[in-house]
Design a protein around this motif. Structure first.
Motif, PDB file in Angstrom:
ATOM      1  N   THR A 122       7.053  -0.029   1.952  1.00 10.25           N
ATOM      2  CA  THR A 122       6.614  -1.158   1.132  1.00 10.25           C
ATOM      3  C   THR A 122       5.258  -0.856   0.492  1.00 10.25           C
ATOM      4  N   LEU A 123       4.340  -0.292   1.263  1.00  7.35           N
ATOM      5  CA  LEU A 123       3.042   0.087   0.704  1.00  7.35           C
ATOM      6  C   LEU A 123       3.192   1.164  -0.367  1.00  7.35           C
TER       7      LEU A 123
ATOM      8  N   PRO B 233      -0.832   3.354  -5.441  1.00  2.78           N
ATOM      9  CA  PRO B 233      -2.260   3.508  -5.144  1.00  2.78           C
ATOM     10  C   PRO B 233      -3.137   2.390  -5.704  1.00  2.78           C
ATOM     11  N   SER B 234      -2.640   1.637  -6.641  1.00  2.00           N
ATOM     12  CA  SER B 234      -3.418   0.524  -7.211  1.00  2.00           C
ATOM     13  C   SER B 234      -2.952  -0.824  -6.690  1.00  2.00           C
ATOM     14  N   GLY B 235      -2.136  -0.801  -5.626  1.00  2.00           N
ATOM     15  CA  GLY B 235      -1.642  -2.051  -5.056  1.00  2.00           C
ATOM     16  C   GLY B 235      -2.772  -2.857  -4.433  1.00  2.00           C
ATOM     17  N   TYR B 236      -2.531  -4.156  -4.281  1.00  2.00           N
ATOM     18  CA  TYR B 236      -3.543  -5.035  -3.691  1.00  2.00           C
ATOM     19  C   TYR B 236      -2.864  -6.205  -2.987  1.00  2.00           C
ATOM     20  N   VAL B 237      -3.590  -6.844  -2.091  1.00  2.00           N
ATOM     21  CA  VAL B 237      -3.081  -7.980  -1.325  1.00  2.00           C
ATOM     22  C   VAL B 237      -3.833  -9.235  -1.750  1.00  2.00           C
TER      23      VAL B 237
ATOM     24  N   GLN C  57       0.327 -11.721  -0.032  1.00  2.00           N
ATOM     25  CA  GLN C  57       1.230 -11.222  -1.066  1.00  2.00           C
ATOM     26  C   GLN C  57       0.777  -9.830  -1.498  1.00  2.00           C
ATOM     27  N   LEU C  58       1.672  -8.855  -1.353  1.00  2.00           N
ATOM     28  CA  LEU C  58       1.389  -7.487  -1.771  1.00  2.00           C
ATOM     29  C   LEU C  58       1.909  -7.292  -3.193  1.00  2.00           C
ATOM     30  N   HIS C  59       1.014  -6.832  -4.081  1.00  2.00           N
ATOM     31  CA  HIS C  59       1.364  -6.604  -5.481  1.00  2.00           C
ATOM     32  C   HIS C  59       1.146  -5.144  -5.830  1.00  2.00           C
ATOM     33  N   ASP C  60       1.879  -4.668  -6.829  1.00  2.00           N
ATOM     34  CA  ASP C  60       1.594  -3.322  -7.328  1.00  2.00           C
ATOM     35  C   ASP C  60       0.485  -3.419  -8.380  1.00  2.00           C
ATOM     36  N   GLY C  61       0.062  -2.281  -8.900  1.00  2.00           N
ATOM     37  CA  GLY C  61      -1.047  -2.250  -9.843  1.00  2.00           C
ATOM     38  C   GLY C  61      -0.784  -3.017 -11.124  1.00  2.00           C
ATOM     39  N   ALA C  62       0.488  -3.251 -11.456  1.00  5.81           N
ATOM     40  CA  ALA C  62       0.835  -4.013 -12.656  1.00  5.81           C
ATOM     41  C   ALA C  62       0.923  -5.512 -12.382  1.00  5.81           C
TER      42      ALA C  62
ATOM     43  N   GLU D  11       5.858 -10.144   0.838  1.00  2.00           N
ATOM     44  CA  GLU D  11       5.012 -11.183   1.406  1.00  2.00           C
ATOM     45  C   GLU D  11       5.035 -11.079   2.928  1.00  2.00           C
ATOM     46  N   ALA D  12       3.941 -11.460   3.561  1.00  2.00           N
ATOM     47  CA  ALA D  12       3.851 -11.472   5.025  1.00  2.00           C
ATOM     48  C   ALA D  12       3.040 -12.706   5.435  1.00  2.00           C
TER      49      ALA D  12
END
Length: 76
Positions: free
Chosen positions: A36-37, A42-46, A2-7, A13-14
């Motif tokens: 998507t990235l 810049p603060s996104g996370y998986v 699950q890819l999320h943004d910094g918030a 999803e992949a």
């Protein structure tokens, strides 16, 4: 995955399949396209979501000169 943004908002999803007692190297740029990235910022996370297993792993950073750093992470 699950890819999320910094918030913390879910962006995408992949799926990924890992054999029992297996492992996988996850490179976000190979799992999600550039747009998507960019949406994750810049603060996104998986996040890895699988309530059926105990997860151990590492995350890290690499620079253009070939340097890297790894940090241990784990889950239950």
């Amino acid at each position: 995955l699950q890819l999320h943004d910094g918030a913390g908002h879910l962006i995408a999803e992949a799926p990924v399949a890992i054999a029992c007692s297996g492992s996988a190297m996850v490179w976000p740029h190979e799992m999600f396209d550039a747009a998507t990235l960019a949406a994750a910022g810049p603060s996104g996370y998986v996040l890895v979501r699988d309530p059926s297993c105990r997860l151990f792993g590492y995350h890290g950073l690499m620079d253009d000169a070939g340097g890297f750093s790894l940090d241990h992470m784990f889950g239950f």
